[in-house]
Design a protein around this motif. Structure first.
Motif, PDB file in Angstrom:
ATOM      1  N   VAL A   1      -6.708 -13.688   2.603  1.00 50.17           N
ATOM      2  CA  VAL A   1      -5.626 -13.597   3.588  1.00 50.17           C
ATOM      3  C   VAL A   1      -5.316 -12.133   3.853  1.00 50.17           C
ATOM      4  O   VAL A   1      -5.690 -11.250   3.088  1.00 50.17           O
ATOM      5  N   LYS A   2      -4.634 -11.897   4.961  1.00 49.32           N
ATOM      6  CA  LYS A   2      -4.215 -10.541   5.323  1.00 49.32           C
ATOM      7  C   LYS A   2      -2.767 -10.580   5.768  1.00 49.32           C
ATOM      8  O   LYS A   2      -2.319 -11.581   6.351  1.00 49.32           O
ATOM      9  N   LEU A   3      -2.062  -9.521   5.496  1.00 49.63           N
ATOM     10  CA  LEU A   3      -0.696  -9.412   6.003  1.00 49.63           C
ATOM     11  C   LEU A   3      -0.698  -8.484   7.206  1.00 49.63           C
ATOM     12  O   LEU A   3      -1.522  -7.570   7.314  1.00 49.63           O
ATOM     13  N   GLY A   4       0.221  -8.720   8.117  1.00 51.97           N
ATOM     14  CA  GLY A   4       0.363  -7.855   9.275  1.00 51.97           C
ATOM     15  C   GLY A   4       1.778  -7.336   9.369  1.00 51.97           C
ATOM     16  O   GLY A   4       2.732  -8.008   8.943  1.00 51.97           O
ATOM     17  N   PHE A   5       1.919  -6.120   9.896  1.00 52.95           N
ATOM     18  CA  PHE A   5       3.216  -5.483  10.156  1.00 52.95           C
ATOM     19  C   PHE A   5       4.022  -5.240   8.884  1.00 52.95           C
ATOM     20  O   PHE A   5       5.240  -5.328   8.882  1.00 52.95           O
ATOM     21  N   THR A   6       3.318  -4.918   7.794  1.00 51.56           N
ATOM     22  CA  THR A   6       4.014  -4.547   6.567  1.00 51.56           C
ATOM     23  C   THR A   6       4.436  -3.079   6.605  1.00 51.56           C
ATOM     24  O   THR A   6       5.174  -2.624   5.744  1.00 51.56           O
TER      25      THR A   6
ATOM     26  N   ALA B   1       4.920   1.812  10.847  1.00 49.77           N
ATOM     27  CA  ALA B   1       3.996   2.426  11.821  1.00 49.77           C
ATOM     28  C   ALA B   1       3.341   1.349  12.678  1.00 49.77           C
ATOM     29  O   ALA B   1       3.227   1.475  13.894  1.00 49.77           O
ATOM     30  N   LYS B   2       2.926   0.254  12.052  1.00 47.96           N
ATOM     31  CA  LYS B   2       2.276  -0.831  12.783  1.00 47.96           C
ATOM     32  C   LYS B   2       3.276  -1.650  13.593  1.00 47.96           C
ATOM     33  O   LYS B   2       3.014  -2.019  14.726  1.00 47.96           O
ATOM     34  N   ALA B   3       4.404  -1.952  12.980  1.00 44.38           N
ATOM     35  CA  ALA B   3       5.402  -2.778  13.688  1.00 44.38           C
ATOM     36  C   ALA B   3       5.860  -2.063  14.951  1.00 44.38           C
ATOM     37  O   ALA B   3       5.966  -2.659  16.024  1.00 44.38           O
TER      38      ALA B   3
ATOM     39  N   ILE C   1      -9.157   0.010  14.279  1.00 37.97           N
ATOM     40  CA  ILE C   1      -9.420   0.030  12.832  1.00 37.97           C
ATOM     41  C   ILE C   1      -8.250   0.673  12.112  1.00 37.97           C
ATOM     42  O   ILE C   1      -7.578   1.556  12.665  1.00 37.97           O
ATOM     43  N   GLU C   2      -8.009   0.221  10.883  1.00 38.37           N
ATOM     44  CA  GLU C   2      -6.857   0.721  10.130  1.00 38.37           C
ATOM     45  C   GLU C   2      -7.152   0.708   8.627  1.00 38.37           C
ATOM     46  O   GLU C   2      -7.899  -0.147   8.148  1.00 38.37           O
ATOM     47  N   PRO C   3      -6.572   1.676   7.909  1.00 39.69           N
ATOM     48  CA  PRO C   3      -6.797   1.749   6.460  1.00 39.69           C
ATOM     49  C   PRO C   3      -5.802   0.870   5.694  1.00 39.69           C
ATOM     50  O   PRO C   3      -4.625   0.812   6.050  1.00 39.69           O
TER      51      PRO C   3
ATOM     52  N   ASP D   1      -5.089  -6.593  27.268  1.00 39.78           N
ATOM     53  CA  ASP D   1      -4.394  -5.327  27.015  1.00 39.78           C
ATOM     54  C   ASP D   1      -3.853  -5.169  25.596  1.00 39.78           C
ATOM     55  O   ASP D   1      -2.979  -4.335  25.354  1.00 39.78           O
ATOM     56  N   PHE D   2      -4.321  -6.003  24.659  1.00 42.62           N
ATOM     57  CA  PHE D   2      -3.850  -5.905  23.262  1.00 42.62           C
ATOM     58  C   PHE D   2      -2.324  -6.031  23.196  1.00 42.62           C
ATOM     59  O   PHE D   2      -1.655  -5.332  22.429  1.00 42.62           O
ATOM     60  N   ARG D   3      -1.769  -6.924  24.011  1.00 40.17           N
ATOM     61  CA  ARG D   3      -0.311  -7.132  24.015  1.00 40.17           C
ATOM     62  C   ARG D   3      -0.015  -8.552  23.579  1.00 40.17           C
ATOM     63  O   ARG D   3      -0.737  -9.478  23.952  1.00 40.17           O
TER      64      ARG D   3
ATOM     65  N   THR E   1      -3.712 -13.278  13.711  1.00 45.94           N
ATOM     66  CA  THR E   1      -3.261 -11.903  13.441  1.00 45.94           C
ATOM     67  C   THR E   1      -4.333 -10.858  13.813  1.00 45.94           C
ATOM     68  O   THR E   1      -4.470  -9.844  13.133  1.00 45.94           O
ATOM     69  N   SER E   2      -5.056 -11.134  14.885  1.00 43.27           N
ATOM     70  CA  SER E   2      -6.072 -10.219  15.435  1.00 43.27           C
ATOM     71  C   SER E   2      -7.237  -9.952  14.477  1.00 43.27           C
ATOM     72  O   SER E   2      -8.022  -9.023  14.698  1.00 43.27           O
ATOM     73  N   ALA E   3      -7.380 -10.736  13.419  1.00 38.84           N
ATOM     74  CA  ALA E   3      -8.431 -10.469  12.423  1.00 38.84           C
ATOM     75  C   ALA E   3      -9.810 -10.483  13.070  1.00 38.84           C
ATOM     76  O   ALA E   3     -10.138 -11.387  13.840  1.00 38.84           O
TER      77      ALA E   3
ATOM     78  N   GLY F   1      -2.032  -4.945   4.560  1.00 36.61           N
ATOM     79  CA  GLY F   1      -1.493  -4.486   5.851  1.00 36.61           C
ATOM     80  C   GLY F   1      -1.710  -2.989   5.999  1.00 36.61           C
ATOM     81  O   GLY F   1      -1.768  -2.248   5.010  1.00 36.61           O
ATOM     82  N   ALA F   2      -1.824  -2.541   7.247  1.00 37.18           N
ATOM     83  CA  ALA F   2      -2.186  -1.149   7.500  1.00 37.18           C
ATOM     84  C   ALA F   2      -1.107  -0.179   7.034  1.00 37.18           C
ATOM     85  O   ALA F   2       0.085  -0.426   7.213  1.00 37.18           O
ATOM     86  N   ALA F   3      -1.568   0.939   6.468  1.00 40.39           N
ATOM     87  CA  ALA F   3      -0.642   1.985   6.027  1.00 40.39           C
ATOM     88  C   ALA F   3      -0.328   2.954   7.160  1.00 40.39           C
ATOM     89  O   ALA F   3       0.628   3.719   7.086  1.00 40.39           O
TER      90      ALA F   3
HETATM   91  C1  OOG Z   1      -1.886  -7.540  14.446  1.00 38.95           C
HETATM   92  C2  OOG Z   1      -2.344  -7.348  13.038  1.00 38.95           C
HETATM   93  C3  OOG Z   1      -1.491  -6.349  12.283  1.00 38.95           C
HETATM   94  C4  OOG Z   1      -1.505  -4.925  10.175  1.00 38.95           C
HETATM   95  O1  OOG Z   1      -2.199  -4.474   9.273  1.00 38.95           O
HETATM   96  O2  OOG Z   1      -0.344  -4.589  10.365  1.00 38.95           O
HETATM   97  C5  OOG Z   1      -2.156  -5.928  11.065  1.00 38.95           C
HETATM   98  C6  OOG Z   1      -2.267  -6.425  15.377  1.00 38.95           C
HETATM   99  O3  OOG Z   1      -1.746  -5.317  15.268  1.00 38.95           O
HETATM  100  O4  OOG Z   1      -3.075  -6.707  16.267  1.00 38.95           O
HETATM  101  O5  OOG Z   1      -3.243  -6.356  10.747  1.00 38.95           O
END
Ligand code: OOG
Length: 265
Positions: free
Chosen positions: A62-67, A70-72, A107-109, A151-153, A164-166, A236-238
């Protein structure tokens, strides 16, 4: 006769998103036809995964998003979400990722955890420390995301429905899980062909990336996800996500934890 428009079913929405991913063709946001609701959004995500499983894919974690803030902020949403990763999304450390399979990838770390048998949300775990003892590895990771929406919206419901865009993930060398407690504030670098693309700190992830463990258990039990031994958890991305180059070498490093890389072509 008055026309009654029925809300599209979960299966119809899952089909649309699954086909968008397979054909690398973006679709309009589901929320364009009214809000879906979080419960229905997770049902769509589970239905997409069932379709992928019927094609032979296996759930790998599993993956978390918006942790991270910066991402949120980057995506304009304000809640943590959970998604599913499969073996077909996995790329070996230093391996190749085929960008042509994507629409507009980024891409994100990240920090990744390897779950042990005690991690299951059904097991009684008293506190955060015991939860940390229930992981059997920690590693630097890269996640490739690719929204299936124009548009990635998206709204929060949209992105949950879209798994979650995986799109892909790469795990660096696993290290002793006891290190996880010590990497609460470590420098994170994302480089593309040696050029610095993003920097940040692991502290951006919920204040300490170990907090992702409790968040994952909470979200997994709330939304019907299994957490089994051997599964990967992406915390989730740092940092904010950066566009995946057309071709090149992308590398992430987390101080004291290690490096992970992928060739894009
Ligand atoms: C959604 C996925 C967000 C993260 O690490 O915060 C995410 C997106 O931004 O498309 O994977």
């Amino acid at each position: 006769m008055s026309a009654v428009t029925e809300a599209p079913t979960v299966a119809v929405l899952a089909h649309a998103l699954d086909e968008a991913q397979r054909s690398a063709t973006p679709i309009e946001q589901l929320s364009a036809g009214g809000q879906l609701g979080l419960g229905a959004a997770y049902a769509v995500q589970h239905a997409i995964i069932a379709r992928r499983q019927s094609r032979g894919e296996a759930v790998s974690g599993v993956k978390l998003g918006f942790t991270s803030l910066a991402k949120a902020r980057q995506m304009g949403v304000d809640d943590i979400i959970i998604g599913t990763i499969t073996d077909a999304m996995r790329v070996d450390d230093g391996g190749r990722f085929d960008r042509r399979a994507c629409i507009h990838p980024r891409i994100e770390p990240e920090v990744a955890y390897l779950l042990g048998p005690e991690f299951d949300p059904e097991s009684e775990i008293a506190d955060e420390r015991a939860l940390a003892d229930a992981i059997v590895g920690v590693a630097p990771a890269l996640e490739i995301i690719d929204s299936r929406y124009l548009d990635f919206r998206f709204s929060l419901d949209d992105v949950v429905a879209d798994n979650t865009s995986a799109a892909g993930y790469v795990i660096g060398p696993w290290v002793d899980p006891r290190l996880a407690a010590e990497i609460g504030n470590r420098g994170v670098r994302l480089e593309i062909d040696g050029r610095l693309a993003e920097t940040g700190s692991t502290a951006a992830v919920l204040g300490h990336p170990l907090r992702a463990l409790a968040a994952a258990r909470r979200l997994a039990s709330a939304h019907g996800f299994a957490l089994r031994a051997g599964m990967v958890l992406l915390a989730g991305a740092a940092t904010a996500a950066v566009p995946l180059p057309q071709r090149g070498f992308v590398e992430a490093s987390i101080a004291g934890l290690g490096r992970v890389a992928v060739h894009v072509d």
